[in-house]
Design a protein around this motif. Structure first.
Motif, PDB file in Angstrom:
ATOM      1  N   GLY A 148       0.854  -1.196   0.000  1.00 54.89           N
ATOM      2  CA  GLY A 148       0.000   0.000   0.000  1.00 54.89           C
ATOM      3  C   GLY A 148       0.885   1.239   0.000  1.00 54.89           C
ATOM      4  O   GLY A 148       1.711   1.409   0.890  1.00 54.89           O
ATOM      5  N   GLU A 188       5.630  11.946  -3.004  1.00 53.45           N
ATOM      6  CA  GLU A 188       6.727  12.379  -3.876  1.00 53.45           C
ATOM      7  C   GLU A 188       6.585  11.773  -5.267  1.00 53.45           C
ATOM      8  O   GLU A 188       7.137  12.296  -6.232  1.00 53.45           O
ATOM      9  N   ASP A 209       6.996  16.732   6.226  1.00 55.04           N
ATOM     10  CA  ASP A 209       6.517  16.385   4.895  1.00 55.04           C
ATOM     11  C   ASP A 209       5.114  16.866   4.568  1.00 55.04           C
ATOM     12  O   ASP A 209       4.795  17.061   3.398  1.00 55.04           O
TER      13      ASP A 209
END
Ligand code: AMP
Length: 421
Positions: free
Chosen positions: A317, A348, A379
């Motif tokens: 996943g 990303e 992030d």
């Protein structure tokens, strides 16, 4: 009347009237701890991302417009053995000049001291005229900075009349320039700058004044990195959404099959413990019902979808699926306070960014509908910036590690040093 003053006092505990905005810097020399730890081009040493420098400009402009002068101190990089050219703050001088001139609308006198303490720094600071700025060389050229050495802090303190901390990113460190130095300034002569004030206010609003429902969205790679923050949030949030790689440890802990998805085998018990505590405290934990899966950790991997607890053998996943997006969007849509830390997938890579993008859309929509939203920590900040949603949420924190520690319930030395009488 008494009730009015009691309310004002309670309010000012969380929202102390801005000492900085009310302070008249005319004729004062402000010693400011900024976070100018910006990335430099390896070959030319030019600044490649000046976000942190621009973040400090409102503070600098207010002081200069008042008729004060400024001594700037910062660290840059991680010098280990004293001075080294690649970590010299001299490299950012011309960029700083451009930013200051533009912000002030005229040429700002800017000087550089090639040692942050010592006679030359003292002389340059003493010679500063109102409206002028002095940038000191990298604080971390001295190991005393990170050790929090009081003598070093005192030497720095001699360079200004007023201490301003505008470096939220280092507020979790008890370094000489971020915390220890404050003891050398009397009350009223030490304060947060505007950037730091904004961070502290936003963080306090979420942790101490959250309107309910309060949803925390926690994503990213590992459960182990986020345990403390989840445990602290169990005391405060009504809903916790868990996405990203860490969701699969929860799936497996509950008997799910997760293929080769990310899993921390040694955290299976921790995951169950979190679920148990949440149930006891009536906090709703939302895990992704389905996932976008891949046969490989690569941008061009073959992809498919599956329930998050039935990932086929050999697949992993890498993003939340369409049903999970709908499920999480509904929870976010009825929230009044939202804290977001960590992406929902491997954002990303374009093939695995739908989940994180959809959550950014949902947070932006909830914010437009009146919720207070804070995006904090590494992030997820990169994600909202990358997808262009930074100006559609209430607050985007610049302080990765510091914000994380704050949400873990730790007190930050850079904050307490200013707040202590
Ligand atoms: P963190 O620094 O803990 O917030 O983690 C951020 C990183 O987690 C990003 O680089 C993501 O690519 C990664 N990540 C998010 N979801 C997954 C996933 N399902 N599998 C592997 N890595 C992930």
């Amino acid at each position: 009347m008494a009730l009015f003053f009691l309310c004002l006092k309670l309010l000012s505990q969380f929202y102390p009237m801005s000492v900085f905005s009310q302070f008249d810097f005319k004729g004062q020399k402000a010693l400011i701890r900024v976070d100018f730890n910006v990335p430099l081009d390896k070959a030319t040493r030019a600044v490649t991302d000046d976000n942190r420098m621009r973040g400090a400009l409102p503070t600098l402009v207010k002081i200069l417009k008042d008729g004060g002068s400024i001594v700037l101190m910062s660290h840059l990089g991680r010098p280990k053995d004293g001075p080294e050219d690649k970590s010299s703050l001299r490299h950012i001088l011309s960029h700083l000049q451009t930013l200051l001139d533009k912000a002030m609308g005229h040429a700002v006198p800017l000087d550089f001291a090639d040692d942050c303490i010592g006679q030359s720094a003292k002389d340059k600071s003493a010679a500063l005229q109102p409206g002028a700025v002095l940038l000191l060389e990298n604080l971390r050229f001295y190991p005393q900075e990170e050790k929090g050495d009081p003598g070093f802090a005192q030497s720095l303190a001699q360079l200004g009349d007023v201490y301003v901390n505008d470096a939220f990113g280092t507020a979790h460190r008890a370094h000489a320039s971020t915390a220890v130095i404050a003891q050398f300034f009397t009350e009223g002569k030490k304060m947060f700058g505007l950037l730091m004030e904004g961070e502290v206010k936003a963080a306090e609003q979420v942790m101490h004044q959250a309107s309910k429902p309060f949803t925390a969205i926690i994503g990213g790679a590992k459960v182990s990195d986020k345990i403390l923050i989840i445990e602290n949030l169990l005391e405060r949030a009504t809903d916790i959404i868990i996405g990203g790689g860490m969701a699969y440890t929860f799936m497996k802990a509950q008997g799910g099959v997760i293929g080769k998805s990310l899993c921390e085998e040694d955290r299976l018990d921790t995951a169950l413990e979190i679920l148990k505590k949440a149930a006891e405290k009536n906090v709703c934990i939302h895990l992704p019902s389905d996932s976008t899966i891949a046969d490989n950790f690569a941008a061009d991997a073959q992809t498919s979808t599956s329930p998050s607890n039935h990932v086929p053998d050999g697949w992993m996943g890498l993003d939340i699926g369409a049903n999970a997006i709908e499920q999480f969007t509904n929870v976010i849509g009825r929230s009044k306070t939202i804290l977001w830390n960590g992406p929902m997938g491997v954002f990303e890579m374009p093939a695995f960014q739908q989940g994180t993008k959809a959550i950014a859309v949902a947070v932006a929509k909830a914010t437009a509908d009146g919720a207070f939203s804070l995006v904090g920590g590494g992030d997820s900040v990169a994600a909202v910036n990358q997808f262009g949603f930074a100006d559609q949420v209430s607050y985007v924190s610049t302080g990765g590690g510091a914000m994380l520690e704050y949400f873990e319930g730790k007190s930050l030395p850079g904050i307490t040093a200013i707040q202590e009488k």
